[in-house]
Design a protein around this motif. Structure first.
Motif, PDB file in Angstrom:
ATOM      1  N   UNK A 170      44.892  42.081  33.351  1.00 23.04           N
ATOM      2  CA  UNK A 170      45.755  42.157  34.525  1.00 23.04           C
ATOM      3  C   UNK A 170      45.064  41.575  35.757  1.00 23.04           C
ATOM      4  N   UNK A 171      43.856  40.999  35.580  1.00 24.45           N
ATOM      5  CA  UNK A 171      43.086  40.536  36.733  1.00 24.45           C
ATOM      6  C   UNK A 171      43.288  39.040  36.989  1.00 24.45           C
ATOM      7  N   UNK A 172      43.494  38.716  38.245  1.00 22.80           N
ATOM      8  CA  UNK A 172      43.759  37.322  38.612  1.00 22.80           C
ATOM      9  C   UNK A 172      42.603  36.394  38.231  1.00 22.80           C
ATOM     10  N   UNK A 173      41.343  36.887  38.374  1.00 19.12           N
ATOM     11  CA  UNK A 173      40.203  36.003  38.081  1.00 19.12           C
ATOM     12  C   UNK A 173      40.156  35.655  36.602  1.00 19.12           C
ATOM     13  N   UNK A 174      40.602  36.579  35.725  1.00 16.16           N
ATOM     14  CA  UNK A 174      40.655  36.293  34.289  1.00 16.16           C
ATOM     15  C   UNK A 174      41.635  35.138  34.044  1.00 16.16           C
ATOM     16  N   UNK A 175      42.796  35.219  34.726  1.00 12.05           N
ATOM     17  CA  UNK A 175      43.806  34.168  34.520  1.00 12.05           C
ATOM     18  C   UNK A 175      43.373  32.843  35.096  1.00 12.05           C
TER      19      UNK A 175
END
Ligand SMILES: C[S@@+](CC[C@H](N)C(=O)[O-])C[C@H]1O[C@@H](n2cnc3c(N)ncnc32)[C@H](O)[C@@H]1O
Length: 345
Positions: free
Chosen positions: A137-142
C-alpha cells in the motif's frame, strides 16, 4: 503394488518433478538477465566468444552447461555448438528493446520469492515486520515497481485491454475514459490511439503519475490526457466518464461500499465500469498462479486478493443495474473480467 506412473500418460508424480525443476528454471532466467546474456548472444555465438564477452574469468565447461540450460527452457537456441537468442529472448530480454522484461522479472522475483525459503519459520512465527518499501500500500513501493510495468503493458496487455474496451458496444460513442490505478498508463493510451475522439484521464498516486506523464509525452499524447494524482480512497474521481477501467489495483480500497458508489456516481448514465482482477476459487486454493505468486506476500500479512465474483458483488450493491463476469486469459494466467453497466442496456 500399483505403479504411480504408466505408459498411458498417467503421471501422478508429475507435480513432484515440475516442482523440483521450478527453482532451477527461475535461477537460469535470473542469471541470464543479470549477466545480460541476450545482449551478448545478439553479438557473438560461440562459447569462446561468449566467454570473452563476459567480465572476469569464465569456466568454459560451466558456461556451456548454463547456455544449454538457457536453451533447454527456451531462452536460447543451440545449433552445432553455437548459441543464438530464442525469438522471445531477442524481443524481450535485450536491454534496448521497448518491451525489455528483464527488470520486471527481477522485480517480481524479489516480491514473489522473498519468503519462500522461510515458510516453516513464518508458519511458526507469523508475519515478520515488512520494510516500508516492500509494503504494497506504500507509494514508494509502487514508484520502484511501476517503471518495470511499462514494457509489460507495452508487450501486449495494453492491446488486450484496448481489445476488451473495443468489444463494448458503448465504446463507439464514448468520449471520456478514466484508467484508475493506471500505473504507467499505456493501457489507456492504447485505447486513445484507436479512438481519436476520446480523451483519457489517468488516476494514480502522485509519484506514479509522474512516471505516467513521461510515457504520455513519449507517445505524443499529452493533449488528450489529463491526470488525477492522489489516493483513490480520498481523492475525487471527477465525473462525466463513459468508461472507467481498473486493472490489478483495487486491493487498497479501504471502504468498498463508498468506493464503488463513488465510481457509480462518476459515470454517465449509460457508462460502463470494467475491472480486470484475479478471482480465486476453491476456498482460496485456485487458480494456482494466483496462490503461488502471492504466497510470499500472504505470509508477511499482505494477502491482497479478490475472490471470484467479489468485485461484481460490490458493484451490484453500489447500484449498477447490470454486472457480468467472464474469464480472460492473460500471460500470467486466467483472471476475471467484470463489466458493470450503470443502467441496463
Ligand atoms: C499492479 S499496479 C497495476 C497497474 C495497471 N493498472 C496494470 O494493470 O498494469 C497497481 C497500481 O495501483 C496503484 N495504486 C495503489 N494504491 C493506490 C491508491 N490508494 N490510489 C491510487 N492508486 C493506487 C499503484 O500505484 C499502481 O500503479
Amino acid at each position: 503394488m500399483t505403479p504411480l506412473f504408466d505408459t498411458n500418460g498417467k503421471n501422478p508424480m508429475a507435480p513432484v518433478f515440475e516442482a523440483l525443476q521450478g527453482p532451477v528454471r527461475m535461477a537460469v532466467l535470473k542469471a541470464a538477465v543479470e549477466m545480460g546474456m541476450a545482449d551478448i548472444l545478439a553479438r557473438v555465438s560461440t562459447p569462446e566468444d561468449i566467454a570473452a564477452a563476459l567480465p572476469g574469468e569464465t569456466d568454459l565447461a560451466n558456461l556451456t552447461h548454463f547456455l544449454d540450460s538457457m536453451a533447454g527452457i527456451g531462452l536460447a537456441v543451440k545449433h552445432e555448438g553455437s548459441y543464438l537468442n530464442s525469438p522471445f529472448a531477442e524481443t524481450s530480454l535485450r536491454t534496448e528493446r521497448p518491451v525489455y522484461l528483464g527488470d520486471m522479472v527481477l522485480n517480481l522475483s524479489r516480491m514473489q520469492h522473498r519468503n519462500i525459503h522461510k515458510i516453516e519459520a513464518l508458519v511458526q512465527g507469523g508475519p515478520p515486520p515488512v520494510k516500508k518499501e516492500d509494503r504494497l500500500a506504500d507509494e514508494s513501493k509502487w514508484q520502484a515497481s511501476v517503471k518495470h510495468l511499462a514494457p509489460y503493458q507495452r508487450a501486449g496487455i495494453a492491446a488486450l485491454a484496448a481489445d476488451t474496451i473495443d468489444a463494448l458496444p458503448e465504446c463507439k460513442s464514448a468520449s471520456k475514459i478514466m484508467d484508475i490505478g493506471c500505473g504507467p498508463g499505456l493501457m489507456c493510451m492504447e485505447v486513445l490511439k484507436r479512438h481519436p475522439a476520446m480523451e483519457g484521464v489517468l488516476f494514480d498516486l502522485p509519484a506514479i503519475i509522474g512516471l505516467a506523464e513521461k510515457e504520455v509525452e513519449k507517445e505524443g499524447m499529452a493533449s488528450r490526457v489529463s491526470y488525477i494524482k492522489g489516493d483513490y480512497n480520498t481523492t475525487e474521481f471527477g465525473d462525466g466518464y463513459d468508461i472507467i477501467w481498473a486493472s490489478h489495483n483495487l486491493y487498497y480500497v479501504k471502504e468498498a461500499p463508498a468506493f464503488f458508489s463513488r465510481l457509480h456516481t462518476a459515470l454517465n448514465d449509460d457508462g460502463v465500469f470494467v475491472s480486470l482482477h484475479e478471482g480465486t476459487t476453491g476456498e482460496g486454493t485456485a487458480p494456482e498462479h494466483v496462490v503461488l505468486s502471492r504466497l510470499s506476500l500472504a505470509l508477511e500479512g499482505q494477502n491482497y486478493v479478490f475472490k471470484k465474483g467479489e468485485i461484481a458483488e460490490h458493484l451490484r450493491s453500489a447500484g449498477f443495474e447490470s454486472v457480468e463476469t467472464s474469464p480472460l486469459t492473460l500471460p500470467v494466467g486466467e483472471v476475471e473480467l467484470t463489466i458493470a453497466r450503470k443502467q441496463r442496456g
